[in-house]
Design an enzyme around this catalytic site. Structure first.
Site, short mmCIF file in Angstrom:
data_model
loop_
_atom_site.label_atom_id
_atom_site.label_comp_id
_atom_site.label_asym_id
_atom_site.label_seq_id
_atom_site.Cartn_x
_atom_site.Cartn_y
_atom_site.Cartn_z
N LYS A 1 0.82 -1.20 0.00
CA LYS A 1 0.00 0.00 0.00
C LYS A 1 0.87 1.27 0.00
O LYS A 1 2.07 1.20 0.23
CB LYS A 1 -0.96 -0.02 1.20
CG LYS A 1 -1.85 -1.27 1.26
CD LYS A 1 -2.69 -1.45 0.01
CE LYS A 1 -3.89 -2.35 0.16
NZ LYS A 1 -3.68 -3.79 0.27
C1 LIG Z 1 -5.05 -4.62 0.87
C2 LIG Z 1 -6.50 -4.65 0.75
C3 LIG Z 1 -7.34 -5.12 1.76
C4 LIG Z 1 -6.87 -5.84 2.97
O1 LIG Z 1 -5.82 -5.32 3.62
P1 LIG Z 1 -4.88 -6.24 4.52
O2 LIG Z 1 -4.11 -5.23 5.30
O3 LIG Z 1 -4.04 -7.04 3.59
O4 LIG Z 1 -5.73 -7.09 5.39
C5 LIG Z 1 -8.70 -5.02 1.60
N1 LIG Z 1 -9.24 -4.49 0.50
C6 LIG Z 1 -8.50 -4.05 -0.50
C7 LIG Z 1 -9.16 -3.46 -1.69
C8 LIG Z 1 -7.10 -4.12 -0.43
O5 LIG Z 1 -6.36 -3.70 -1.45
#
Ligand SMILES: *Cc1c(COP(=O)(O)O)cnc(C)c1O
Length: 393
Positions: free
Chosen positions: A196
């Site tokens: 992210k």
């Molecule tokens: C990364 C992501 C998640 C989940 O995040 P985590 O920290 O990996 O649990 C949920 N929704 C979307 C669209 C994502 O890109």
């Protein structure tokens, strides 16, 4: 006379492999993590409190709690909203499967609404028709950091008395009409997974509406426990084990000051992608580009949709050839309703044609702050050459 070895053609120095994403973590943060590790307090403590305070400032003073994933923040938001067995939650089939798995975790049923082919996010024109007396919430997803229209979303939700859990996992730093995603709205959920825009390795945060919801979030975060005084402990509900460590929070604290610079870099690279794809060699190939949003999006990803009707090569083949050319690509995401788990619950091919088409052909190209402008040309040249080679007559 030259030696036989010297006469041999020198191997071309291989360009370093370009991954589709890579976190940028500075030395100050690494030193800060070492300090936390030496401090004697490594799980949830002062760093988490400091990170939550900074996040709350970032979101205009709204209450924020940090967790060990983005996934659990959505599940907890649904629990705080009282979503459970017998309820329905409207979401998109084109997202990380976490978005609908969390609905199943609560015992409720996800109700998918097809995407808009241009934005690749939930088609708000179709949401109204999906609402039933069992609908409790809408869970929209800002795919690639492009925000779903918040005015229309909240008009629909308010008009029908629905809660909203914004899956803003990918849109940290994005805006809507000049306001930060997370600074307004109902529940807003973010992820700090390694890929992210801001990372804590693994982690997430949830923006809630008031202190009552923040207290519930804390209970769901850690075994339902409520502590008072030196030795008071009470448990009134089932909670999980979702707390963030101080090590992770320290990484997040080191990331936040770089957000502006990361965002500017991502925007520049996204602009470069549009320029490269606008060259005649690439333009004629029919590659689907994302909306050119340079106002609201944080450019979490640059994703193209391959022109399956025009080329005799499938996405996996394109990915393999890109990999051979030293370029990493990703798939975000296949349509959820076609996974075996979801098929067993009754969904099938043809239910959401837009999500199916995009899910089959979407390809994430490299985009991260440490990338160079030249890398973008290299990616587009490689992709265009692969597609040209396999163009249907
Ligand atoms: C990364 C992501 C998640 C989940 O995040 P985590 O920290 O990996 O649990 C949920 N929704 C979307 C669209 C994502 O890109």
């Amino acid at each position: 006379m030259p030696s036989p070895a010297a006469a041999k053609p020198q191997p071309k120095p291989a360009e370093p492999f370009l991954p589709f994403t890579r976190p940028s973590i500075d030395d100050e943060t690494i030193a800060g993590v070492a300090e936390v590790l030496r401090s004697g307090w490594i799980t949830s403590g002062p760093q988490v409190k400091a990170f939550e305070a900074k996040l709350s400032d970032f979101f205009g003073g709204r209450p924020v709690r940090a967790f060990n994933s983005g996934t659990c923040t959505m599940e907890i938001a649904l629990r705080i909203a009282g979503v459970g067995p017998g309820d329905e939650v409207i979401t998109t089939p084109l997202t990380w499967v976490a978005s609908s798995n969390v609905v199943l975790e609560t015992g409720a049923r996800p109700v998918f609404v097809d995407i808009d082919r241009a934005t690749r996010t939930i088609d708000l024109d179709r949401v109204g028709a999906a609402v039933t007396p069992r609908t409790r919430a809408i869970l929209p997803v800002d795919l690639a950091g492009l925000p779903v229209d918040r005015d229309r979303l909240y008009a629909i939700a308010r008009g029908r008395g629905l809660r909203v859990v914004e899956d803003a996992a990918q849109s940290f730093g994005s805006t809507w009409k000049g306001r930060r995603i997370g600074a307004f709205g109902d529940f807003v959920s973010f992820s700090f997974h390694a890929n992210k825009n801001i990372t804590t390795c693994e982690g997430g945060c949830l923006v809630v509406n008031d202190e009552r919801e923040a207290r519930l979030a804390e209970q769901y975060r850690l075994q339902g426990v409520v502590r008072t005084g030196y030795d008071g402990m009470e448990v009134e509900r089932v909670g999980g084990k979702f707390n963030m460590t101080d090590v992770a929070a320290r990484i997040g604290l080191g990331q936040l000051p770089h957000l502006g610079e990361f965002l500017a870099k991502r925007r520049d690279l996204a602009r470069a992608y549009f320029e490269e794809f606008d060259r005649p060699e690439a333009r004629s190939l029919g590659i689907g580009l994302p909306p050119a949003d340079f106002t609201d999006s944080n450019w979490h990803m640059f994703q193209v949709v391959l022109p399956e009707e025009r080329v005799a090569i499938r996405r996996s083949g394109v990915m393999e050839q890109m990999h051979s050319a030293g370029i990493g690509t990703g798939v975000h995401y296949p349509a959820i309703h076609l996974f075996a788990l979801y098929r067993r619950m009754g969904w099938k091919e043809g239910d959401f044609p837009n999500a199916e088409y995009v899910g089959r052909n979407i390809l994430t190209l490299p985009l991260f702050p440490a990338m160079a402008r030249d890398d973008v040309s290299r990616v587009v040249r490689a992709l265009a050459s692969i597609l040209r080679k396999h163009r249907k007559p």
